[in-house]
Design a protein around this motif. Sequence first.
Motif, PDB file in Angstrom:
ATOM      1  N   ILE A 286      10.174  -0.112  -5.048  1.00 43.94           N
ATOM      2  CA  ILE A 286      10.140  -1.395  -4.341  1.00 43.94           C
ATOM      3  C   ILE A 286      10.042  -1.131  -2.843  1.00 43.94           C
ATOM      4  O   ILE A 286      10.522  -0.110  -2.358  1.00 43.94           O
ATOM      5  CB  ILE A 286      11.394  -2.236  -4.686  1.00 43.94           C
ATOM      6  N   GLY A 287       9.414  -2.038  -2.140  1.00 38.25           N
ATOM      7  CA  GLY A 287       9.302  -1.906  -0.691  1.00 38.25           C
ATOM      8  C   GLY A 287      10.431  -2.625   0.015  1.00 38.25           C
ATOM      9  O   GLY A 287      11.063  -3.529  -0.525  1.00 38.25           O
ATOM     10  N   SER A 288      10.688  -2.197   1.242  1.00 32.40           N
ATOM     11  CA  SER A 288      11.671  -2.850   2.091  1.00 32.40           C
ATOM     12  C   SER A 288      11.023  -3.117   3.433  1.00 32.40           C
ATOM     13  O   SER A 288      10.320  -2.259   3.967  1.00 32.40           O
ATOM     14  CB  SER A 288      12.894  -1.949   2.284  1.00 32.40           C
ATOM     15  N   ARG A 289      11.244  -4.282   3.973  1.00 37.53           N
ATOM     16  CA  ARG A 289      10.641  -4.613   5.268  1.00 37.53           C
ATOM     17  C   ARG A 289      11.504  -4.175   6.429  1.00 37.53           C
ATOM     18  O   ARG A 289      11.173  -4.414   7.570  1.00 37.53           O
ATOM     19  CB  ARG A 289      10.371  -6.107   5.336  1.00 37.53           C
TER      20      ARG A 289
ATOM     21  N   PRO B 206       9.015   0.779   5.713  1.00 34.76           N
ATOM     22  CA  PRO B 206       7.840   0.775   6.585  1.00 34.76           C
ATOM     23  C   PRO B 206       7.848   2.027   7.457  1.00 34.76           C
ATOM     24  O   PRO B 206       8.889   2.641   7.652  1.00 34.76           O
ATOM     25  CB  PRO B 206       7.998  -0.481   7.430  1.00 34.76           C
ATOM     26  N   ARG B 207       6.721   2.370   7.988  1.00 38.33           N
ATOM     27  CA  ARG B 207       6.617   3.586   8.812  1.00 38.33           C
ATOM     28  C   ARG B 207       7.467   3.489  10.033  1.00 38.33           C
ATOM     29  O   ARG B 207       7.738   2.542  10.610  1.00 38.33           O
ATOM     30  CB  ARG B 207       5.175   3.826   9.216  1.00 38.33           C
TER      31      ARG B 207
ATOM     32  N   GLU C  48       0.837  -1.210   0.000  1.00 40.36           N
ATOM     33  CA  GLU C  48       0.000   0.000   0.000  1.00 40.36           C
ATOM     34  C   GLU C  48       0.873   1.262   0.000  1.00 40.36           C
ATOM     35  O   GLU C  48       0.588   2.220  -0.717  1.00 40.36           O
ATOM     36  CB  GLU C  48      -0.919   0.026   1.218  1.00 40.36           C
ATOM     37  N   ARG C  49       1.920   1.256   0.802  1.00 40.45           N
ATOM     38  CA  ARG C  49       2.826   2.419   0.863  1.00 40.45           C
ATOM     39  C   ARG C  49       3.577   2.595  -0.452  1.00 40.45           C
ATOM     40  O   ARG C  49       3.860   3.714  -0.869  1.00 40.45           O
ATOM     41  CB  ARG C  49       3.797   2.288   2.027  1.00 40.45           C
TER      42      ARG C  49
END
Length: 141
Positions: free
Chosen positions: A107-110, A140-141, A16-17
């Motif tokens: 791309i997202g990072s966890r 992530p936030r 979502e982010r």
Amino acid sequence: MLNSVLVALDGSDISERVIQALDNLVFSKDAKVILCHVFLTPDSEMELPADRPQPESPTFSYFHIEKQLQLYQEKLSVRSELELVTGDPAEEIIRLANIYKTDLIIIGSRGLMGMKRIVQGSVSSQVVEEANCSVLVVKPR
């Protein structure tokens, strides 16, 4: 201005982010966004890095991910395509970026740190190092 952006989504909460990050970008009038998801090959499922999705039933997973990407696609104000491929996530993301000659990969990072990151690996780190274009990593936030 951006002409082509590859958005790598893994079905996790950070997706979502990653999609929200698109709202902050300026696109050319002929821009295209490619939403992609990489399914792991059966051989690689035993050594899953933490920032890759965990395996489920392959058929359920495929249709679930495809439906989610279609929902994201409907919200976009620019032309878009879906790419659902199988293989090593970092390699496939880079391959798709090269095929589409993208200006940017998102791309997202966890947010793995320390030993977990070393042992389990990071798709986003590998993409940043090996991509031929700029990479925006959404944390992530």
